[in-house]
Design a protein around this motif. Structure first.
Motif, PDB file in Angstrom:
ATOM      1  N   GLU A  11      17.907  -2.889  -4.857  1.00 56.67           N
ATOM      2  CA  GLU A  11      17.191  -1.691  -5.143  1.00 56.67           C
ATOM      3  C   GLU A  11      16.167  -2.211  -5.940  1.00 56.67           C
ATOM      4  N   THR A  12      16.461  -3.105  -6.878  1.00 54.62           N
ATOM      5  CA  THR A  12      15.427  -3.745  -7.837  1.00 54.62           C
ATOM      6  C   THR A  12      14.127  -4.310  -6.939  1.00 54.62           C
ATOM      7  N   LEU A  13      14.603  -4.889  -6.186  1.00 57.05           N
ATOM      8  CA  LEU A  13      13.422  -5.596  -5.354  1.00 57.05           C
ATOM      9  C   LEU A  13      12.601  -4.488  -4.432  1.00 57.05           C
ATOM     10  N   LYS A  14      13.333  -3.549  -4.052  1.00 56.17           N
ATOM     11  CA  LYS A  14      12.833  -2.600  -3.309  1.00 56.17           C
ATOM     12  C   LYS A  14      11.760  -1.722  -4.144  1.00 56.17           C
ATOM     13  N   THR A  15      12.059  -1.464  -5.322  1.00 58.26           N
ATOM     14  CA  THR A  15      11.436  -0.726  -6.284  1.00 58.26           C
ATOM     15  C   THR A  15      10.091  -1.614  -6.709  1.00 58.26           C
ATOM     16  N   THR A  16      10.448  -2.750  -6.870  1.00 61.44           N
ATOM     17  CA  THR A  16       9.293  -3.651  -7.187  1.00 61.44           C
ATOM     18  C   THR A  16       8.162  -3.652  -6.098  1.00 61.44           C
ATOM     19  N   VAL A  17       8.603  -3.903  -5.022  1.00 58.13           N
ATOM     20  CA  VAL A  17       7.867  -3.774  -3.819  1.00 58.13           C
ATOM     21  C   VAL A  17       7.038  -2.735  -3.510  1.00 58.13           C
ATOM     22  N   GLY A  18       7.817  -1.631  -3.487  1.00 55.92           N
ATOM     23  CA  GLY A  18       7.488  -0.384  -3.160  1.00 55.92           C
ATOM     24  C   GLY A  18       6.328   0.168  -4.031  1.00 55.92           C
ATOM     25  N   ALA A  19       6.435  -0.064  -5.320  1.00 53.07           N
ATOM     26  CA  ALA A  19       5.405   0.300  -6.286  1.00 53.07           C
ATOM     27  C   ALA A  19       4.154  -0.373  -5.972  1.00 53.07           C
ATOM     28  N   MET A  20       4.075  -1.630  -5.605  1.00 50.05           N
ATOM     29  CA  MET A  20       2.895  -2.503  -5.244  1.00 50.05           C
ATOM     30  C   MET A  20       2.403  -1.796  -3.990  1.00 50.05           C
ATOM     31  N   LEU A  21       3.157  -1.392  -3.099  1.00 42.61           N
ATOM     32  CA  LEU A  21       2.464  -0.811  -1.639  1.00 42.61           C
ATOM     33  C   LEU A  21       2.389   0.471  -1.739  1.00 42.61           C
ATOM     34  N   ALA A  22       2.321   1.228  -2.971  1.00 43.23           N
ATOM     35  CA  ALA A  22       2.092   2.625  -3.263  1.00 43.23           C
ATOM     36  C   ALA A  22       0.881   3.004  -2.813  1.00 43.23           C
ATOM     37  N   ASP A  23      -0.158   2.222  -3.012  1.00 47.51           N
ATOM     38  CA  ASP A  23      -1.689   2.515  -2.757  1.00 47.51           C
ATOM     39  C   ASP A  23      -2.052   1.893  -1.602  1.00 47.51           C
ATOM     40  N   MET A  24      -1.261   1.295  -0.886  1.00 46.10           N
ATOM     41  CA  MET A  24      -1.735   0.305   0.360  1.00 46.10           C
ATOM     42  C   MET A  24      -2.795   1.031   1.292  1.00 46.10           C
ATOM     43  N   MET A  66      -4.988   3.021   0.219  1.00 46.94           N
ATOM     44  CA  MET A  66      -6.334   3.501  -0.427  1.00 46.94           C
ATOM     45  C   MET A  66      -7.392   2.593  -0.346  1.00 46.94           C
ATOM     46  N   PRO A  67      -8.719   3.025  -0.237  1.00 43.98           N
ATOM     47  CA  PRO A  67      -9.824   2.028   0.028  1.00 43.98           C
ATOM     48  C   PRO A  67      -9.955   0.863  -0.880  1.00 43.98           C
ATOM     49  N   SER A  68      -9.331   1.037  -2.265  1.00 42.70           N
ATOM     50  CA  SER A  68      -9.505   0.032  -3.199  1.00 42.70           C
ATOM     51  C   SER A  68      -8.292  -0.879  -3.080  1.00 42.70           C
ATOM     52  N   PHE A  69      -7.395  -0.752  -2.367  1.00 40.17           N
ATOM     53  CA  PHE A  69      -6.381  -1.469  -2.148  1.00 40.17           C
ATOM     54  C   PHE A  69      -6.410  -3.022  -1.737  1.00 40.17           C
ATOM     55  N   ASN A  70      -6.250  -4.121  -2.615  1.00 36.79           N
ATOM     56  CA  ASN A  70      -6.520  -5.336  -2.160  1.00 36.79           C
ATOM     57  C   ASN A  70      -5.232  -6.083  -1.630  1.00 36.79           C
ATOM     58  N   ALA A  71      -5.080  -6.229  -0.233  1.00 34.33           N
ATOM     59  CA  ALA A  71      -3.923  -6.774   0.257  1.00 34.33           C
ATOM     60  C   ALA A  71      -3.472  -7.980  -0.320  1.00 34.33           C
TER      61      ALA A  71
END
Length: 506
Positions: free
Chosen positions: A359-372, A374-379
């Motif tokens: 769950e900790t890893l999932k939360t960390t990755v999910g937070a980073m992908l939340a704006d994936m 959006m035009p400003s997202f830098n993959a």
């Protein structure tokens, strides 16, 4: 007045996505619904602006016919939204802040209340406007009553007796304050629990004009609450009526726009052609191109749709925004599950079974992908950060449980694999995408009362994936019910299924 209108796909008649925004079915973590919808609609071109088939010659229709058709399509879109969006609710209409409409509304309201206040300060007071407001309030209170509320109705009729109030006003014996307190008490009996606080605030207002003004504001909210309660109560009984209503409205539209299914036919024919050319699972072409299989695969293709270049099928046009949001959620879940699979595969047994780590890893990755999306997202930057954060988290976790910390080579290798996930042809990403697609297809094929097993590697996102699958299945099944008879009335049968309708439900 006569307008010349092209008898093709009706750009000006079919509702645009921006005309019916709604809460979405599957939310990306920590991303406001309105932001996602605005971004989706901003990046979605009109489905009929490119690759349009050759239109038939213009025909002439009157303005009345055009307005009637537009109204029918709008009503159909509203009925459709109520059925497929379980979170649909009516909201108070408020003009945008700073708009001309809002300014005019505020000026008119201020003028009315100022005029009423001036009347009440006259000697003797004039109650002309006040009595009209009491009549409106009485009508609103009576509208909240159910058939069995006879005593409450009699009480309202007795206290808010308009002829008696008029007589009291003429004789200078009218007590507006007493009537207002009675009204507030009745509102407290009728309102939803969420409005108790608003009603209690009314009891603190002593001035007549501000009190009446606040009463009308709360009554407007109570009307919306009542409408939403009625909608929630009758929704289970609306299914069959909604299917027939939407089907009839679409048929009326089809009669006025006879070639309004061109893109739908193209969508289904291309799906059937792809299935014919494949030989997956050892099935014959006839079995693969069966009406049910084609239909399920066609709907699944909508989750891979290129909205920038391919016109959307007409029969699912009202759901384009919703399906595009589902498509974005699929992409997010594929990337999230891919990263987690790489982490657990690379690290091995050292972290398997550690409580709370997933769950900790999932939360960390999910937070980073939340704006994936959006035009400003830098993959590249985002996935590089994900790699850094996960390596720190894994090293800390391993140390706490007595395992050797991550070596520099292991950290470098893990970061490289995570960064490679951004490539569409990445093998892990392709594998997880295939498993998600197969799961959604299995949900469509298994019916509403059976849940297919979850493919391997998708356990970390099982909750989100199952929620997405339920919403997708509900949407597909409803559209099947609505449009099942359409192809039997088409001017030409679809070539890949001459004896059966492609909209046939098994």
């Amino acid at each position: 007045l006569i307008l010349s209108v092209t008898s093709g796909p009706a750009d000006s008649i079919m509702p645009k996505d921006s005309d019916h925004k709604e809460p979405k079915d599957a939310r990306a973590a920590d991303v406001p619904e309105e932001t996602v919808r605005q971004k989706v609609q901003a990046n979605t071109p009109s489905p009929h602006t490119r690759n349009s088939p050759q239109a038939s010659p213009p025909r002439f229709v009157s303005v009345e016919e055009l307005m009637e058709t537009a109204k029918g399509v709008t009503n159909m879109a509203l009925a459709h939204e109520i059925m497929v969006n379980q979170d649909f609710e009516i909201k108070p209409a408020e003009p945008p802040e700073g708009s001309l409409e809002r300014q005019v509304k505020e000026i008119m309201h201020k003028a009315f209340w100022d005029c009423m206040e001036a009347q009440l300060k006259e000697d003797p007071p004039s109650y002309e406007h006040a009595i009209k407001l009491l009549a409106e309030i009485k009508e609103t209170l009576l509208s909240f009553l159910l058939p069995g509320h006879g005593r409450l109705q009699a009480r309202i009729e007795e206290v808010l007796d308009l002829p008696l109030i008029q007589q009291q006003a003429e004789n200078g014996a009218l007590d507006i304050g007493h009537l207002s307190q009675f009204i507030v008490g009745m509102m407290g009996s009728f309102c939803a629990p969420c409005r108790d606080k608003d009603v209690n605030k009314l009891k603190e207002i002593t001035e007549i004009v501000p009190l009446l003004k606040a009463i009308f504001s709360v009554l407007d909210l109570m009307k919306v609450d009542m409408a939403n309660f009625a909608l929630m109560s009758i929704r289970p009984h609306l299914m069959q009526q909604s299917v027939e209503y939407e089907r009839n409205k679409f048929q009326q539209f089809l009669e006025k726009q006879p070639n309004a299914l061109d893109y739908t036919e193209k969508w289904l024919e291309e799906t059937a052609k792809c299935l014919r050319e494949s030989d997956e699972e050892g099935c014959g072409a006839a079995e693969l191109a069966s009406p049910i299989n084609v239909h399920n695969r066609a709907y699944l293709r909508l989750l891979k749709w290129d909205h920038a270049s391919d016109p959307f099928p007409e029969t699912v046009l009202m759901d384009q925004v919703r399906l595009q949001e589902m498509q974005q959620e699929v992409e997010r879940l594929v990337l999230l599950s891919s990263v987690l699979l790489i982490v657990y595969t690379t690290t091995g047994e050292a972290i398997s079974g550690l409580p709370g780590l997933m769950e900790t890893l999932k939360t960390t990755v999910g937070a980073m992908l939340a704006d994936m999306h959006m035009p400003s997202f830098n993959a590249p930057e985002a996935f590089a950060t994900i790699g850094e954060k996960l390596c720190v988290e894994l090293s800390s976790c391993l140390s706490r449980h007595g395992f050797p910390p991550f070596s520099a080579d292991s950290s470098s290798g893990l970061k490289g694999q995570i960064l490679s996930v951004i490539q569409p042809d990445n093998k892990v990403r392709a594998l997880m995408d295939s498993r998600v697609q197969n799961y959604l297809l299995a949900v469509l094929e298994s019916g509403q009362h059976r849940t297919p097993p979850l493919p391997g590697g998708l356990t970390p996102v099982s909750k989100e994936l199952m929620k997405l699958a339920v919403g997708f299945s509900r949407l597909v099944n409803f559209n099947k019910l609505v449009y099942s008879p359409v192809s039997t009335q088409r001017r030409k049968p679809l070539r890949w299924c001459e004896s059966s309708s492609v909209f046939l439900i098994g």
